[in-house]
Write a protein that holds these residues in place. Sequence first.
Motif, PDB file in Angstrom:
ATOM      1  N   ILE B   7      -1.283   9.187  16.153  1.00  0.00           N
ATOM      2  CA  ILE B   7      -0.693  10.503  16.387  1.00  0.00           C
ATOM      3  C   ILE B   7       0.818  10.416  16.267  1.00  0.00           C
ATOM      4  O   ILE B   7       1.477   9.735  17.046  1.00  0.00           O
ATOM      5  N   ASN B   8       1.345  11.065  15.259  1.00  0.00           N
ATOM      6  CA  ASN B   8       2.800  11.109  15.002  1.00  0.00           C
ATOM      7  C   ASN B   8       3.461   9.740  15.069  1.00  0.00           C
ATOM      8  O   ASN B   8       4.510   9.572  15.678  1.00  0.00           O
ATOM      9  N   VAL B   9       2.830   8.769  14.429  1.00  0.00           N
ATOM     10  CA  VAL B   9       3.353   7.407  14.508  1.00  0.00           C
ATOM     11  C   VAL B   9       4.504   7.212  13.518  1.00  0.00           C
ATOM     12  O   VAL B   9       4.366   7.505  12.334  1.00  0.00           O
ATOM     13  N   THR B  10       5.639   6.756  14.052  1.00  0.00           N
ATOM     14  CA  THR B  10       6.803   6.479  13.206  1.00  0.00           C
ATOM     15  C   THR B  10       7.296   5.068  13.493  1.00  0.00           C
ATOM     16  O   THR B  10       7.367   4.655  14.651  1.00  0.00           O
ATOM     17  N   LYS B  11       7.583   4.326  12.420  1.00  0.00           N
ATOM     18  CA  LYS B  11       8.127   2.976  12.589  1.00  0.00           C
ATOM     19  C   LYS B  11       9.311   2.811  11.657  1.00  0.00           C
ATOM     20  O   LYS B  11       9.219   3.010  10.455  1.00  0.00           O
ATOM     21  N   ARG B  12      10.436   2.448  12.263  1.00  0.00           N
ATOM     22  CA  ARG B  12      11.652   2.235  11.477  1.00  0.00           C
ATOM     23  C   ARG B  12      12.037   0.767  11.493  1.00  0.00           C
ATOM     24  O   ARG B  12      11.925   0.099  12.518  1.00  0.00           O
ATOM     25  N   PHE B  13      12.496   0.278  10.337  1.00  0.00           N
ATOM     26  CA  PHE B  13      13.155  -1.034  10.281  1.00  0.00           C
ATOM     27  C   PHE B  13      14.582  -0.763   9.840  1.00  0.00           C
ATOM     28  O   PHE B  13      14.825  -0.596   8.650  1.00  0.00           O
ATOM     29  N   GLY B  14      15.501  -0.704  10.794  1.00  0.00           N
ATOM     30  CA  GLY B  14      16.865  -0.330  10.420  1.00  0.00           C
ATOM     31  C   GLY B  14      16.835   1.044   9.782  1.00  0.00           C
ATOM     32  O   GLY B  14      16.370   2.007  10.398  1.00  0.00           O
ATOM     33  N   ASP B  15      17.306   1.141   8.528  1.00  0.00           N
ATOM     34  CA  ASP B  15      17.348   2.441   7.859  1.00  0.00           C
ATOM     35  C   ASP B  15      16.032   2.791   7.180  1.00  0.00           C
ATOM     36  O   ASP B  15      15.797   3.940   6.828  1.00  0.00           O
ATOM     37  N   VAL B  16      15.190   1.786   6.982  1.00  0.00           N
ATOM     38  CA  VAL B  16      13.931   2.023   6.277  1.00  0.00           C
ATOM     39  C   VAL B  16      12.917   2.647   7.231  1.00  0.00           C
ATOM     40  O   VAL B  16      12.716   2.150   8.339  1.00  0.00           O
ATOM     41  N   ILE B  17      12.305   3.748   6.807  1.00  0.00           N
ATOM     42  CA  ILE B  17      11.212   4.311   7.604  1.00  0.00           C
ATOM     43  C   ILE B  17       9.911   3.847   6.963  1.00  0.00           C
ATOM     44  O   ILE B  17       9.531   4.319   5.892  1.00  0.00           O
ATOM     45  N   ALA B  18       9.255   2.879   7.587  1.00  0.00           N
ATOM     46  CA  ALA B  18       8.067   2.283   6.989  1.00  0.00           C
ATOM     47  C   ALA B  18       6.833   3.139   7.247  1.00  0.00           C
ATOM     48  O   ALA B  18       5.929   3.203   6.427  1.00  0.00           O
ATOM     49  N   ALA B  19       6.791   3.790   8.415  1.00  0.00           N
ATOM     50  CA  ALA B  19       5.710   4.740   8.688  1.00  0.00           C
ATOM     51  C   ALA B  19       6.381   6.000   9.204  1.00  0.00           C
ATOM     52  O   ALA B  19       7.171   5.940  10.142  1.00  0.00           O
ATOM     53  N   ASP B  20       6.089   7.119   8.558  1.00  0.00           N
ATOM     54  CA  ASP B  20       6.835   8.335   8.859  1.00  0.00           C
ATOM     55  C   ASP B  20       5.878   9.404   9.381  1.00  0.00           C
ATOM     56  O   ASP B  20       5.151  10.016   8.607  1.00  0.00           O
ATOM     57  N   ASP B  21       5.867   9.589  10.681  1.00  0.00           N
ATOM     58  CA  ASP B  21       5.106  10.667  11.306  1.00  0.00           C
ATOM     59  C   ASP B  21       3.646  10.679  10.843  1.00  0.00           C
ATOM     60  O   ASP B  21       3.129  11.682  10.388  1.00  0.00           O
ATOM     61  N   VAL B  22       2.995   9.540  10.968  1.00  0.00           N
ATOM     62  CA  VAL B  22       1.626   9.399  10.478  1.00  0.00           C
ATOM     63  C   VAL B  22       0.629   9.898  11.527  1.00  0.00           C
ATOM     64  O   VAL B  22       0.633   9.429  12.659  1.00  0.00           O
ATOM     65  N   THR B  23      -0.177  10.849  11.139  1.00  0.00           N
ATOM     66  CA  THR B  23      -1.251  11.323  12.021  1.00  0.00           C
ATOM     67  C   THR B  23      -2.565  11.197  11.264  1.00  0.00           C
ATOM     68  O   THR B  23      -2.695  11.730  10.159  1.00  0.00           O
ATOM     69  N   LEU B  24      -3.523  10.474  11.839  1.00  0.00           N
ATOM     70  CA  LEU B  24      -4.776  10.201  11.138  1.00  0.00           C
ATOM     71  C   LEU B  24      -5.905  10.104  12.147  1.00  0.00           C
ATOM     72  O   LEU B  24      -5.695   9.724  13.294  1.00  0.00           O
ATOM     73  N   ASP B  25      -7.091  10.427  11.679  1.00  0.00           N
ATOM     74  CA  ASP B  25      -8.270  10.263  12.519  1.00  0.00           C
ATOM     75  C   ASP B  25      -9.309   9.493  11.704  1.00  0.00           C
ATOM     76  O   ASP B  25      -9.889  10.040  10.770  1.00  0.00           O
ATOM     77  N   ILE B  26      -9.466   8.220  12.028  1.00  0.00           N
ATOM     78  CA  ILE B  26     -10.375   7.371  11.262  1.00  0.00           C
ATOM     79  C   ILE B  26     -11.684   7.267  12.036  1.00  0.00           C
ATOM     80  O   ILE B  26     -11.696   6.866  13.195  1.00  0.00           O
ATOM     81  N   LYS B  27     -12.770   7.661  11.365  1.00  0.00           N
ATOM     82  CA  LYS B  27     -14.020   7.834  12.109  1.00  0.00           C
ATOM     83  C   LYS B  27     -14.734   6.511  12.338  1.00  0.00           C
ATOM     84  O   LYS B  27     -14.546   5.539  11.614  1.00  0.00           O
ATOM     85  N   ASP B  28     -15.558   6.560  13.340  1.00  0.00           N
ATOM     86  CA  ASP B  28     -16.424   5.449  13.703  1.00  0.00           C
ATOM     87  C   ASP B  28     -17.241   4.985  12.493  1.00  0.00           C
ATOM     88  O   ASP B  28     -17.945   5.778  11.882  1.00  0.00           O
ATOM     89  N   GLY B  29     -17.116   3.721  12.123  1.00  0.00           N
ATOM     90  CA  GLY B  29     -17.928   3.184  11.032  1.00  0.00           C
ATOM     91  C   GLY B  29     -17.458   3.539   9.638  1.00  0.00           C
ATOM     92  O   GLY B  29     -18.107   3.204   8.655  1.00  0.00           O
ATOM     93  N   GLU B  30     -16.334   4.181   9.565  1.00  0.00           N
ATOM     94  CA  GLU B  30     -15.848   4.640   8.275  1.00  0.00           C
ATOM     95  C   GLU B  30     -15.141   3.523   7.501  1.00  0.00           C
ATOM     96  O   GLU B  30     -14.525   2.643   8.095  1.00  0.00           O
ATOM     97  N   PHE B  31     -15.220   3.562   6.173  1.00  0.00           N
ATOM     98  CA  PHE B  31     -14.414   2.676   5.331  1.00  0.00           C
ATOM     99  C   PHE B  31     -13.219   3.487   4.868  1.00  0.00           C
ATOM    100  O   PHE B  31     -13.322   4.333   4.002  1.00  0.00           O
ATOM    101  N   PHE B  32     -12.083   3.219   5.485  1.00  0.00           N
ATOM    102  CA  PHE B  32     -10.901   4.054   5.281  1.00  0.00           C
ATOM    103  C   PHE B  32      -9.825   3.239   4.569  1.00  0.00           C
ATOM    104  O   PHE B  32      -9.521   2.110   4.966  1.00  0.00           O
ATOM    105  N   THR B  33      -9.231   3.807   3.524  1.00  0.00           N
ATOM    106  CA  THR B  33      -8.275   3.041   2.725  1.00  0.00           C
ATOM    107  C   THR B  33      -6.895   3.685   2.695  1.00  0.00           C
ATOM    108  O   THR B  33      -6.783   4.910   2.550  1.00  0.00           O
ATOM    109  N   PHE B  34      -5.878   2.842   2.870  1.00  0.00           N
ATOM    110  CA  PHE B  34      -4.508   3.273   2.606  1.00  0.00           C
ATOM    111  C   PHE B  34      -4.159   2.869   1.184  1.00  0.00           C
ATOM    112  O   PHE B  34      -4.248   1.689   0.826  1.00  0.00           O
ATOM    113  N   LEU B  35      -3.771   3.860   0.400  1.00  0.00           N
ATOM    114  CA  LEU B  35      -3.433   3.594  -0.993  1.00  0.00           C
ATOM    115  C   LEU B  35      -2.025   4.107  -1.245  1.00  0.00           C
ATOM    116  O   LEU B  35      -1.672   5.202  -0.807  1.00  0.00           O
ATOM    117  N   GLY B  36      -1.228   3.305  -1.946  1.00  0.00           N
ATOM    118  CA  GLY B  36       0.128   3.762  -2.254  1.00  0.00           C
ATOM    119  C   GLY B  36       0.873   2.669  -2.966  1.00  0.00           C
ATOM    120  O   GLY B  36       0.428   1.514  -2.994  1.00  0.00           O
TER     121      GLY B  36
END
Lengths: 614, 356
Positions: B7-36
């Motif tokens: 829920i609204n996850v943000t992670k900064r490394f100095g000036d780099v925003i590696a995760a920007d306001d990430v909100t996700l709901d990954i379901k039980d037993g699901e095969f979920f992929t981050f692609l980019g």
Amino acid sequence: MTSWGPNFDETITRLRRELDPMTLIQVVIGYLTLIVFLVLPLLSMVIEAFIYQGAVSLYWFWDILTSVEFTSLASQGGRMFEVRRGILILWGIDHGILLNSLIVAFSVAIACSVIGIILAFIMARYVFPGKQMFQVLLLVPLLATPFVNAYVIGKLFDPRNGLINFILVDLLHLLPWRLDIDGLFGITFAQTLAYYPIVYMNVVASLNSIDPSLEEMAENLGAKGLRLFRTVTFPLMLPGLAAGAIMTFIFSLEDLGAPIGFVGARANPLARKVASYQIYSSFAEALTGGISPKTAALAFIILIVTASSYGAVRWYVNRRSYAMLSKGGRWSPRVKKPSTRTRTLVVVFLLLIIGLASMPQIGTVILATTDWATSGTLPTEFTTKYLSTLWTNSQVTQAVLNSLLYSVVAVAAMILVGSSIAYIVGKRDIPGNKVLDTLATIPVAIPGISLAIGYFLFFSDVFRDTPLDPLIDPALLIICAYMIRRLPFTTRSVGAGLQQVDKSLEESSMNLGANHPTTFYRIVLPLIISHMINGAILGFVYSMSEVSASVTLGALREDRVPITFFISQIVYGAAATGSVSIGAALCVLLMTVQIAAMAISNFILKQKTSFLGV
Amino acid sequence: MVNVRLINVTKRFGDVIAADDVTLDIKDGEFFTFLGPSGCGKTTTMRIVAGLEFPNEGKVFYDDKDVTQLPSFERNTGMVFQNYALWPHMTVKENVAYGLNVRKVPKDEVNKKVQEILELVKLGGLGDRFPNQLSGGQQQRVALARVLAINPDILLLDEPLSNLDAKLRVEMREEIKEIQHRLGITTIYVTHDQEEAMAVSDRVAIQNYGRIRQVGTPQEIYNKPTDLFIATFIGKGALMEGVVEKVGELVDVKIGDMVLQGITTNEDGVKPGDRVACVMRPECFTVDEPDEAFNIIEGTLEWSAFVGSITELKLTVGRFSLLCDAPSDRTYEAGAKLKIYIPKSRTIVLPWMDLD
Ligand SMILES: Nc1ncnc2c1ncn2[C@@H]1O[C@H](COP(=O)(O)OP(=O)(O)O)[C@@H](O)[C@H]1O
Ligand SMILES: [Mg+2]
């Protein structure tokens, strides 16, 4: 490493997460050791130096900087390049204790640099017969022969019956006068011969890391010979040169071996006129009257000189180190096979340097194994009676056992503290890591004699009548001094091992359910253990032959003296007794330990380490 | 097996925003992929789920439990690292047994479980080898076995196939999919390879510059990309830039003197006068005149390439180039004028954005 945000709550949450009991203990051990055994003692010295008649004052500094005894632009005595009755006198000119020290240290750094650069170039760029043997022999001066080395040089260059004078003048008629090397010049000479390998090794290291394509490129652009050296090679190897030179400068400033050795060999008062000797002799008075503030001020001035020059060089080297990175992978050094004439010249030059520089080691072995007719030029008969004193003479045995005990305990402590710091700094994200890292590097730049002064002032006052009070028992403080002085090297050595342990190896362990302590013991420790053992071996060698703290703090109680103190006493008294053979026998023991340690480190642990780890 | 929520996850490394306001709901037993693309923050987001990185802002839940500040060793996740991170001083068996030993499982139970897992990943006979005595594919299996041994609630795989050769990659991905299916374990998978993502995932999240751009099934992502970055990142596609003339059931886009009609997945960004792109996939074109309402595009054939089942055509239309899959039962002449057709429902109109 993530940066620590200004968000206070976030910092607290993180701290709570990162500081499990083991980490907490490691952090506390690191800071506590460095504060109690480094920062506070040095602070005591500073405070002592700034107090005059109960008030803060620059009196003692003013006193030192204005009295001709300490700083004098005009000559206060001494002789240089004077020929008298067929003797060329090389003693050096007395400019006062403080200036003398600085002049000697500066000259040593310059001389070591010149010799070091020439040797490094020959070894890195030429092939010639016996090269590998020379590579080893060039490092012989690093074998520890404290005090005896300078004594040997003093004796060899004695104008009356010195062996060198006998050979050069009486036998070969090469020189019109006999040489009389003594006093400040003698100290410079002995230290140069002892320390040049440090510059040599550092320059070789940076020459080897220069990408040869840089030189080739410059050559293609038409730079040749001296011009190539001046415009490309020299700037690129400057960081290594600077690092080596500053170490010799610091070593020279704090060295007691050469002054005491010359005093023992020749009893020339000029050899006493350096700061290290003055601070050393103040410990004789410490038993009765304590350390005078003036001595503290002198020790502080020396410390400021070493620390600031070390800091400047480190800053410069860090700034420049990009130039030293070889671009990707290995390279074959640009070695040349020179003409027969050049090769002969190279070999003769090397033999000359090695011959000169290993005189102290050869002399030490001869002294330890032979007997001399009264003040003869050459030894007359072989004997084992000096070597056997190691186990027959109770005083000698006591000193050996003391040193062994101190070294073993110091090594255990430096490994514990050093690996804690290395792990915290290298692998954990704890606020203040930079401070810890810097604190752990500082001892490199602290002269041992200044540290000893600090120890005396701090522990005889704050810890009066406890086991840490040097007037009650200096043993613990000697151990702590060994530990602190060697700590930067241990930390670096373990840190190098840790760098090879990829972060993901620890993370996968934690991911599978292991907390920080379990991960440390089951994953990290097994992977760095050989680095730790290696660090321990080198720390042991260092501790056995440590001089500054041993001869100062060791003076405070007779049954607690370590080997080097015992040697210093023998050498110091030699002018009267005429024999340093037992001291030489102890040096033979030290060299044996050192060679054994080197062998273990190189052949069993397969570590590439230098004798000193500098 | 758990459901993972960010829920609204943000992670900064100095000036780099590696995760920007990430909100996700990954379901039980699901095969979920981050692609980019590389560096977009996929690994960081996964590490936050694993507890190896902690967000500057936002929360992470496993089911209803807030685990945001919980260290990794208390989360019971199993992460396979991109470099496998096998411990070089332990044998394969010791590597696999580690998680169980840490949990103080009795010895014979550990041995049994290790043997079972090694069979599952087809490493039965190699238990006594050290990692450096194994091939890349075998190391990969050890890494997988090591995390499966602890029965993790969540399986995390960070580009697990990137160090393998192409053939092995396809094989392993089938195997991973099969094991996941058999164990029914919630799985988060990170990759920069869209084909891999499409092949294995139940759902895919497209990430760029730390932000999640779209979440959906592979079909949704492919057929209904919600912005131009996704449309060009996924699959081949040609795009033509134009201006919206009219918005009704369909969107009319004027491109030069031609008007194309299409659908949009982003109504707010597509208004009359807006600068837009029409995205068209090669396989949606046809060269035979269809009977219903299609967009008609006329261009000059630049080249054609017979690739077996189809012939690829490249057409120049004004200042744009289009790729088109054509039947391979005839020949095409370079330089000739050619008309191609595309259904209006396969012409996707998206707000213009400058891509780098
Ligand atoms: N520990 C770290 N310190 C500083 N920057 C980091 C760190 N980890 C990742 N980054 C930066 O965050 C961004 C996202 O990295 P990452 O999550 O590894 O991307 P991906 O896995 O998608 O390639 C990159 O720009 C990377 O340089
Ligand atoms: Mg990644």
